[in-house]
Design a protein around this motif. Structure first.
Motif, PDB file in Angstrom:
ATOM      1  N   SER A 210       0.850  -1.198   0.000  1.00  0.00           N
ATOM      2  CA  SER A 210       0.000   0.000   0.000  1.00  0.00           C
ATOM      3  C   SER A 210       0.880   1.241   0.000  1.00  0.00           C
ATOM      4  O   SER A 210       1.953   1.237   0.612  1.00  0.00           O
ATOM      5  CB  SER A 210      -0.909   0.028   1.231  1.00  0.00           C
ATOM      6  OG  SER A 210      -1.803  -1.062   1.242  1.00  0.00           O
ATOM      7  N   PRO A 211       0.440   2.312  -0.655  1.00  0.00           N
ATOM      8  CA  PRO A 211       1.202   3.562  -0.597  1.00  0.00           C
ATOM      9  C   PRO A 211       1.077   4.195   0.777  1.00  0.00           C
ATOM     10  O   PRO A 211       0.063   4.011   1.469  1.00  0.00           O
ATOM     11  CB  PRO A 211       0.539   4.425  -1.674  1.00  0.00           C
ATOM     12  CG  PRO A 211      -0.862   3.895  -1.763  1.00  0.00           C
ATOM     13  CD  PRO A 211      -0.775   2.420  -1.490  1.00  0.00           C
ATOM     14  N   ASN A 213       1.307   7.692   3.350  1.00  0.00           N
ATOM     15  CA  ASN A 213       1.116   9.132   3.330  1.00  0.00           C
ATOM     16  C   ASN A 213       2.341   9.839   3.921  1.00  0.00           C
ATOM     17  O   ASN A 213       3.352   9.205   4.224  1.00  0.00           O
ATOM     18  CB  ASN A 213      -0.176   9.522   4.067  1.00  0.00           C
ATOM     19  CG  ASN A 213      -0.167   9.077   5.524  1.00  0.00           C
ATOM     20  OD1 ASN A 213       0.886   8.944   6.146  1.00  0.00           O
ATOM     21  ND2 ASN A 213      -1.347   8.833   6.065  1.00  0.00           N
ATOM     22  N   GLU A 218      -0.619   4.140   6.147  1.00  0.00           N
ATOM     23  CA  GLU A 218      -1.154   3.662   4.872  1.00  0.00           C
ATOM     24  C   GLU A 218      -2.267   4.595   4.406  1.00  0.00           C
ATOM     25  O   GLU A 218      -3.145   4.968   5.181  1.00  0.00           O
ATOM     26  CB  GLU A 218      -1.676   2.239   5.042  1.00  0.00           C
ATOM     27  CG  GLU A 218      -0.574   1.233   5.360  1.00  0.00           C
ATOM     28  CD  GLU A 218      -1.091  -0.080   5.913  1.00  0.00           C
ATOM     29  OE1 GLU A 218      -2.285  -0.385   5.679  1.00  0.00           O
ATOM     30  OE2 GLU A 218      -0.322  -0.780   6.587  1.00  0.00           O
ATOM     31  N   LYS A 219      -2.204   5.000   3.138  1.00  0.00           N
ATOM     32  CA  LYS A 219      -3.170   5.954   2.606  1.00  0.00           C
ATOM     33  C   LYS A 219      -4.583   5.386   2.671  1.00  0.00           C
ATOM     34  O   LYS A 219      -4.851   4.294   2.176  1.00  0.00           O
ATOM     35  CB  LYS A 219      -2.829   6.317   1.159  1.00  0.00           C
ATOM     36  CG  LYS A 219      -1.668   7.277   1.017  1.00  0.00           C
ATOM     37  CD  LYS A 219      -1.502   7.721  -0.427  1.00  0.00           C
ATOM     38  CE  LYS A 219      -0.382   8.747  -0.561  1.00  0.00           C
ATOM     39  NZ  LYS A 219      -0.200   9.184  -1.973  1.00  0.00           N
ATOM     40  N   HIS A 222      -6.644   3.287  -0.158  1.00  0.00           N
ATOM     41  CA  HIS A 222      -5.708   2.768  -1.144  1.00  0.00           C
ATOM     42  C   HIS A 222      -5.039   1.475  -0.688  1.00  0.00           C
ATOM     43  O   HIS A 222      -3.921   1.172  -1.100  1.00  0.00           O
ATOM     44  CB  HIS A 222      -4.646   3.819  -1.464  1.00  0.00           C
ATOM     45  CG  HIS A 222      -5.184   5.020  -2.169  1.00  0.00           C
ATOM     46  ND1 HIS A 222      -5.363   5.060  -3.543  1.00  0.00           N
ATOM     47  CD2 HIS A 222      -5.629   6.211  -1.695  1.00  0.00           C
ATOM     48  CE1 HIS A 222      -5.852   6.235  -3.883  1.00  0.00           C
ATOM     49  NE2 HIS A 222      -6.033   6.947  -2.782  1.00  0.00           N
ATOM     50  N   ASP A 225      -2.995  -1.079  -3.046  1.00  0.00           N
ATOM     51  CA  ASP A 225      -2.818  -0.434  -4.350  1.00  0.00           C
ATOM     52  C   ASP A 225      -1.364  -0.449  -4.815  1.00  0.00           C
ATOM     53  O   ASP A 225      -1.061   0.063  -5.894  1.00  0.00           O
ATOM     54  CB  ASP A 225      -3.291   1.023  -4.296  1.00  0.00           C
ATOM     55  CG  ASP A 225      -4.797   1.154  -4.454  1.00  0.00           C
ATOM     56  OD1 ASP A 225      -5.473   0.130  -4.633  1.00  0.00           O
ATOM     57  OD2 ASP A 225      -5.298   2.295  -4.396  1.00  0.00           O
ATOM     58  N   GLY A 227       3.011  -0.442  -3.263  1.00  0.00           N
ATOM     59  CA  GLY A 227       3.881   0.426  -2.478  1.00  0.00           C
ATOM     60  C   GLY A 227       5.334   0.201  -2.827  1.00  0.00           C
ATOM     61  O   GLY A 227       5.657  -0.492  -3.801  1.00  0.00           O
ATOM     62  N   ILE A 228       6.227   0.780  -2.023  1.00  0.00           N
ATOM     63  CA  ILE A 228       7.665   0.634  -2.200  1.00  0.00           C
ATOM     64  C   ILE A 228       8.244   0.069  -0.913  1.00  0.00           C
ATOM     65  O   ILE A 228       7.955   0.583   0.181  1.00  0.00           O
ATOM     66  CB  ILE A 228       8.351   1.981  -2.508  1.00  0.00           C
ATOM     67  CG1 ILE A 228       7.753   2.619  -3.763  1.00  0.00           C
ATOM     68  CG2 ILE A 228       9.859   1.790  -2.666  1.00  0.00           C
ATOM     69  CD1 ILE A 228       8.058   1.883  -5.035  1.00  0.00           C
ATOM     70  N   GLU A 233       9.386  -2.228  -5.908  1.00  0.00           N
ATOM     71  CA  GLU A 233       7.978  -1.885  -5.995  1.00  0.00           C
ATOM     72  C   GLU A 233       7.157  -3.110  -5.630  1.00  0.00           C
ATOM     73  O   GLU A 233       7.276  -4.165  -6.254  1.00  0.00           O
ATOM     74  CB  GLU A 233       7.627  -1.439  -7.418  1.00  0.00           C
ATOM     75  CG  GLU A 233       6.194  -0.965  -7.583  1.00  0.00           C
ATOM     76  CD  GLU A 233       5.921  -0.489  -9.003  1.00  0.00           C
ATOM     77  OE1 GLU A 233       5.402  -1.293  -9.803  1.00  0.00           O
ATOM     78  OE2 GLU A 233       6.265   0.658  -9.317  1.00  0.00           O
TER      79      GLU A 233
END
Length: 429
Positions: A210-211, A213, A218-219, A222, A225, A227-228, A233
């Protein structure tokens, strides 16, 4: 009193009030230490159940330093805010959790609070582990307390100000910690609910996929969705149906348990050790994970579902032409269409590779730079690293070539910048 004095007084009062609130939010009482329980005090079945829980939670992956003893900590965990070092979770009294009671262990798992009362950094994914059942937590405790004690002190964390102080974690927890178990969804069957519990809870998949913020949470909205993590990735787990060959349940189970899947490729980077842990748990757990993940796929643009190799490629760019020469010299032996690895070893073409079809060139660059290390019986996943052989420009040329040759998803931009960035990140670890 002047206006300036009043403002200073009000500002000072607000600072004091904020400090008091932070102290109240942060303060947790210490839980009394205990003498380490003997391994024989836990029954065999509980310890076996704990081994399953610990494997599903990937505990050994994060709590074992390179070349270190299992669970003894010391692994550096890179974050956008600095480096956090994993703690020792062996039953050593001085440096591990040997003096922790089950109550203290449960509080750490559920609320991110150490035995002595200090708040833990959320690199330890307690916001997900909080969903674990009491039985699973007790089993994990029994298993860890039955390991060999290792006296090992983790290096001090290296975080930016003010995150090198723990009070802000109290406010972070207000935003992101929703403690306690979750009720099952009665509209779904038992396998689906088991899969959701493992993905959202013990498996903490969203921690990587997950990306984040600006403050490391975690956003919202999302989840999964993509992440890194550790320079790789972590692809979106809700877009498995958008692969050139959409994932099937059988393929996903095979990948999660072996690190390889037909028509998709091999695990690499931080995902590879996860698959090793999942290979040790009952297949029914991985079946449940696959069932849940495939149920949450999002609709994708039609252009993403074009079959790989179904269209003619435009004339290759000069960079891709240079990459073709390098590919023939260093890559075609394994990845060319006539390579024994594909014709005999049944390895998938690069046209189905997640890295080659990703939205960014990060993983393709990372794979060429870092490779996939030699792992004994897991040697089928081996790929040599080329970071010491090729320059950034040459690796970028290779990336341009494989994208132009094997993917239908459009040319990547700024590949040179990505290669340089990934190499810099790798060198900093």
């Amino acid at each position: 009193m002047t206006r300036k004095s009043r403002l200073l007084a009000v500002g000072g009062a607000l600072i004091v009030a904020a400090a008091i609130v932070a102290a109240l939010l942060m303060w947790r009482p210490a839980i009394a230490p205990i003498s380490p329980p003997a391994a024989s005090s836990f029954d065999t079945q509980t310890k076996l159940a704990g081994a399953r829980v610990v494997a599903l939670g990937d505990c050994i992956v994060c709590h074992t330093a390179k070349g270190g003893q299992p669970f003894a900590g010391g692994l550096p965990l890179a974050t956008p805010f600095g480096t956090i070092y994993a703690t020792n979770i062996t039953p050593d009294v001085e440096t591990g959790i040997g003096s922790w009671s089950l109550e203290a262990f449960t509080r750490a798992v559920r609320y991110g609070v150490s035995r002595d009362g200090h708040l833990l950094y959320p690199a330890f994914p307690y916001i997900h582990f909080t969903r674990m059942s009491d039985g699973d937590i007790a089993a994990a405790y029994a298993y860890l307390m039955s390991r060999e004690p290792v006296n090992a002190v983790a290096p001090p964390n290296d975080l930016i100000f003010p995150l090198n102080f723990r009070p802000p974690l109290a406010f972070w927890n207000i935003l992101f910690l929703r403690s306690g178990e979750r009720a099952a969804d009665t509209t779904q069957d038992a396998e689906w609910n088991r899969g959701k519990l493992l993905v959202d809870g013990l498996g903490h998949c969203a921690s990587c996929h997950s990306p984040l913020n600006a403050i490391g949470g975690e956003k919202t909205g999302h989840a999964l969705d993509g992440g890194i993590v550790d320079g790789w990735e972590a692809p979106p787990l809700n877009a498995l149906g958008a692969a050139p060959k959409p994932w099937t349940k059988e393929q996903l189970v095979m990948y999660l348990r072996s690190g390889r899947a037909s028509e998709h490729g091999a695990a690499a980077g931080p995902m590879l050790p996860v698959t090793r842990d999942l290979a040790t748990v009952p297949e029914e757990d991985v079946q449940a994970i696959a069932t849940y993940l495939l149920s949450i796929q999002k609709p994708q643009p039609a252009t993403l579902n074009a079959a790989a190799g179904s269209a003619d490629h435009a004339d290759p760019s000069p960079a891709a032409q240079r990459g073709a020469v390098l590919f023939a010299a260093s890559c075609a032996q394994c990845h060319g269409p006539a390579a024994p690895m594909q014709s005999i070893g049944e390895r998938p073409t690069l046209a189905f590779s997640t890295a080659v079809n990703a939205s960014t060139p990060r993983n393709a660059a990372q794979m060429i730079l870092s490779g996939n290390g030699w792992h004994g019986e897991d040697r089928m996943n081996y790929m040599p690293a080329f970071s010491e052989i090729y320059s950034d420009q040459e690796i970028a040329d290779l990336v341009y070539y494989i994208r132009a040759t094997y993917s239908q998803r459009g040319e990547w931009k700024d590949v040179e910048e990505m290669v340089a960035k990934v190499r810099k990140e790798n060198n900093a670890r």
